[in-house]
Design an enzyme around this catalytic site. Sequence first.
Site, PDB file in Angstrom:
ATOM      1  N   TYR A  72       0.835  -1.208   0.000  1.00  0.00           N
ATOM      2  CA  TYR A  72       0.000   0.000   0.000  1.00  0.00           C
ATOM      3  C   TYR A  72       0.867   1.255   0.000  1.00  0.00           C
ATOM      4  O   TYR A  72       0.593   2.210  -0.704  1.00  0.00           O
ATOM      5  CB  TYR A  72      -0.916  -0.017   1.226  1.00  0.00           C
ATOM      6  CG  TYR A  72      -2.010   1.034   1.166  1.00  0.00           C
ATOM      7  CD1 TYR A  72      -3.279   0.704   0.695  1.00  0.00           C
ATOM      8  CD2 TYR A  72      -1.774   2.342   1.568  1.00  0.00           C
ATOM      9  CE1 TYR A  72      -4.282   1.656   0.618  1.00  0.00           C
ATOM     10  CE2 TYR A  72      -2.768   3.301   1.496  1.00  0.00           C
ATOM     11  CZ  TYR A  72      -4.024   2.955   1.024  1.00  0.00           C
ATOM     12  OH  TYR A  72      -5.003   3.904   0.950  1.00  0.00           O
ATOM     13  N   PHE A 124      -6.246  20.093 -24.761  1.00  0.00           N
ATOM     14  CA  PHE A 124      -6.897  18.797 -24.975  1.00  0.00           C
ATOM     15  C   PHE A 124      -8.306  18.830 -24.374  1.00  0.00           C
ATOM     16  O   PHE A 124      -8.575  19.607 -23.468  1.00  0.00           O
ATOM     17  CB  PHE A 124      -6.032  17.722 -24.303  1.00  0.00           C
ATOM     18  CG  PHE A 124      -6.517  16.331 -24.540  1.00  0.00           C
ATOM     19  CD1 PHE A 124      -6.365  15.740 -25.774  1.00  0.00           C
ATOM     20  CD2 PHE A 124      -7.121  15.616 -23.528  1.00  0.00           C
ATOM     21  CE1 PHE A 124      -6.814  14.451 -26.000  1.00  0.00           C
ATOM     22  CE2 PHE A 124      -7.572  14.313 -23.741  1.00  0.00           C
ATOM     23  CZ  PHE A 124      -7.417  13.733 -24.985  1.00  0.00           C
ATOM     24  N   ASP A 125      -9.207  17.969 -24.869  1.00  0.00           N
ATOM     25  CA  ASP A 125     -10.614  18.078 -24.439  1.00  0.00           C
ATOM     26  C   ASP A 125     -10.839  17.895 -22.937  1.00  0.00           C
ATOM     27  O   ASP A 125     -11.546  18.685 -22.310  1.00  0.00           O
ATOM     28  CB  ASP A 125     -11.541  17.165 -25.275  1.00  0.00           C
ATOM     29  CG  ASP A 125     -11.144  15.692 -25.217  1.00  0.00           C
ATOM     30  OD1 ASP A 125     -10.118  15.362 -24.596  1.00  0.00           O
ATOM     31  OD2 ASP A 125     -11.863  14.877 -25.806  1.00  0.00           O
ATOM     32  N   ASP A 215       1.387  19.489 -20.613  1.00  0.00           N
ATOM     33  CA  ASP A 215       0.462  18.374 -20.779  1.00  0.00           C
ATOM     34  C   ASP A 215       1.204  17.439 -21.719  1.00  0.00           C
ATOM     35  O   ASP A 215       1.295  17.682 -22.915  1.00  0.00           O
ATOM     36  CB  ASP A 215      -0.855  18.887 -21.384  1.00  0.00           C
ATOM     37  CG  ASP A 215      -1.876  17.769 -21.548  1.00  0.00           C
ATOM     38  OD1 ASP A 215      -1.525  16.600 -21.268  1.00  0.00           O
ATOM     39  OD2 ASP A 215      -3.011  18.056 -21.957  1.00  0.00           O
ATOM     40  N   ALA A 217       1.344  14.012 -22.655  1.00  0.00           N
ATOM     41  CA  ALA A 217       0.994  12.651 -23.084  1.00  0.00           C
ATOM     42  C   ALA A 217       1.914  12.108 -24.176  1.00  0.00           C
ATOM     43  O   ALA A 217       2.331  10.954 -24.132  1.00  0.00           O
ATOM     44  CB  ALA A 217      -0.456  12.627 -23.564  1.00  0.00           C
ATOM     45  N   LYS A 258      -0.430   6.975 -23.422  1.00  0.00           N
ATOM     46  CA  LYS A 258       0.177   7.358 -24.694  1.00  0.00           C
ATOM     47  C   LYS A 258       1.662   6.948 -24.641  1.00  0.00           C
ATOM     48  O   LYS A 258       1.964   5.781 -24.765  1.00  0.00           O
ATOM     49  CB  LYS A 258       0.047   8.861 -24.935  1.00  0.00           C
ATOM     50  CG  LYS A 258      -1.313   9.558 -24.887  1.00  0.00           C
ATOM     51  CD  LYS A 258      -2.539   8.820 -24.899  1.00  0.00           C
ATOM     52  CE  LYS A 258      -3.802   9.650 -24.941  1.00  0.00           C
ATOM     53  NZ  LYS A 258      -3.987  10.770 -24.053  1.00  0.00           N
ATOM     54  N   HIS A 450     -19.236  14.688 -26.781  1.00  0.00           N
ATOM     55  CA  HIS A 450     -18.927  13.755 -27.868  1.00  0.00           C
ATOM     56  C   HIS A 450     -18.907  12.297 -27.424  1.00  0.00           C
ATOM     57  O   HIS A 450     -19.164  11.404 -28.209  1.00  0.00           O
ATOM     58  CB  HIS A 450     -17.598  14.127 -28.530  1.00  0.00           C
ATOM     59  CG  HIS A 450     -16.451  14.164 -27.580  1.00  0.00           C
ATOM     60  ND1 HIS A 450     -16.314  15.152 -26.625  1.00  0.00           N
ATOM     61  CD2 HIS A 450     -15.392  13.331 -27.417  1.00  0.00           C
ATOM     62  CE1 HIS A 450     -15.209  14.918 -25.930  1.00  0.00           C
ATOM     63  NE2 HIS A 450     -14.634  13.827 -26.389  1.00  0.00           N
TER      64      HIS A 450
HETATM   65  C1  LIG Z   1      -5.041  11.565 -23.406  1.00  0.00           C
HETATM   66  C2  LIG Z   1      -4.692  12.905 -23.042  1.00  0.00           C
HETATM   67  C3  LIG Z   1      -5.130  13.470 -21.828  1.00  0.00           C
HETATM   68  C4  LIG Z   1      -6.028  12.725 -20.874  1.00  0.00           C
HETATM   69  O1  LIG Z   1      -5.475  11.526 -20.492  1.00  0.00           O
HETATM   70  P1  LIG Z   1      -6.355  10.237 -20.146  1.00  0.00           P
HETATM   71  O2  LIG Z   1      -5.328   9.231 -19.776  1.00  0.00           O
HETATM   72  O3  LIG Z   1      -7.129   9.869 -21.365  1.00  0.00           O
HETATM   73  O4  LIG Z   1      -7.249  10.588 -19.020  1.00  0.00           O
HETATM   74  C5  LIG Z   1      -4.757  14.764 -21.546  1.00  0.00           C
HETATM   75  N1  LIG Z   1      -4.004  15.482 -22.396  1.00  0.00           N
HETATM   76  C6  LIG Z   1      -3.569  14.975 -23.570  1.00  0.00           C
HETATM   77  C7  LIG Z   1      -2.722  15.806 -24.476  1.00  0.00           C
HETATM   78  C8  LIG Z   1      -3.899  13.691 -23.929  1.00  0.00           C
HETATM   79  O5  LIG Z   1      -3.491  13.193 -25.099  1.00  0.00           O
END
Ligand SMILES: *Cc1c(COP(=O)(O)O)cnc(C)c1O
Length: 458
Positions: A72, A124-125, A215, A217, A258, A450
């Site tokens: 844990y 990002f969304d 951000d 990913a 990613k 979406h």
């Molecule tokens: C996928 C992604 C996110 C969100 O990540 P999740 O693992 O899907 O929650 C945030 N920002 C970018 C640029 C992404 O590609």
Amino acid sequence: MKLPYAEPYRIKMIEEIRQSTPEDRAKWLKDADFNLFNLKSSQVFIDLLTDSGTGSMSDRQWSALMTGDESYAGSRSFQELQETVQRITGFRFLLPTHQGRAAENVLFSVLVKDGDVIPGNSHFDTTKGHIEMRKAHAVDCTIDEAFDIENMHPFKGNIDLEKLENVYQQYPKEQVPFCLITVTCNTSGGQPVSLENIKAVKELSDRYGIPVYFDSARYAENAYFIKKREAGQEHRTIKEICKEMFSYGDGMTMSSKKDGLVNIGGFVALNNEEVFRQASNITIIYEGFITYGGLAGRDMAALAVGLDEATEFDYLESRISQVEYLGAKLMEFGIPVQKPIGGHAVFVDALKFLPNVPREEYPAQTLGLELYKEAGIRGVEIGTLLADRDPETRENRYPKLELLRLAIPRRTYTNNHMDYIAAGLKNVYDRRNEITKGYKITWEPPLLRHFTVKLEEA
Ligand SMILES: *Cc1c(COP(=O)(O)O)cnc(C)c1O
């Protein structure tokens, strides 16, 4: 003869996928309310909905799963992950989370408040969702070149420094908690940000006393493009470039689905101890104790290996070459795609592809549905459905581009699959003039519509 690229791996295990008939697909689409997110994976032959968590792990990652320490607190797998993240990014503190948006929740809970403004390249969304949920605003400062799909600018994810400085001048420092650089910039087409631009954003932000977060990913893919396209970077390793990139930031949110090369996971990494302390409290409430954050120990073990593999040049070369291979095929057929081809996906310009479908009837969604009907391929709309409504006026927001994204999962499909995809899209292209009607919404949720929107034929 110059040897072509080839995957730096061979296949040890396969997973069956199945073809279907056009009649099956027409029925399934109707049952799915014409929302591709509602399809069952068994109804899809080639799934390009997303490259998020859909890739293949290596034998080394599968082996690492067996070494997971499920303690844990203070698990050895956490330590392995922390060491790897520190080595690759240079950030001191690590908070694992169950995925990228959870990392956003953790960080933004500390940093973002009502009325704030968060400038950056196209957000990002889910990132935008987390900002708007807190009654703050995302300001898109991407360079204008990004919105012209024919423009061959090598770094269409770059931030326009003038636009950014305008934000810094217009709002008091207290209202701008940070600038967010998304690498690569998904929303503008998987387009990279140059090291030079990142550095300039950092310098400008420093002058105004505003932190910079990433951000991140697809940060490894971004580093690959820096190596390939930016003067003076070609002799550096991907890991060296990553380290420098992150040195211009105060922290990062990561979706490990990613460039972590795993199927689930995320993290926040940062330098500021006070932010880390506060973010730790949020992690404990929403994710789990700070040394696992919603992940199993084995997940962290596989992620530690994945982060290393994703920052190797040969892997990135084969990954991005495959995406380019598909893009080149489509261009050969005259299909309008976003250029240059991005890192993880090919983006098809639906406004040019389907000029007869009115904007109010969602041309990119329509194109996605046509491709599925044609060949059982599932892409995703990056257009008006995704752009959602203005939170105040509740009117549709029409983005500059209306795109169908074909995201390629990592280490998963072969170039035969790419040929099949290209042929499927060409068949739709050949009958594009007959497609004059799109879709209309019958139901939608208040946020991130979406994913669950219901549609019918217009
Ligand atoms: C996928 C992604 C996110 C969100 O990540 P999740 O693992 O899907 O929650 C945030 N920002 C970018 C640029 C992404 O590609």
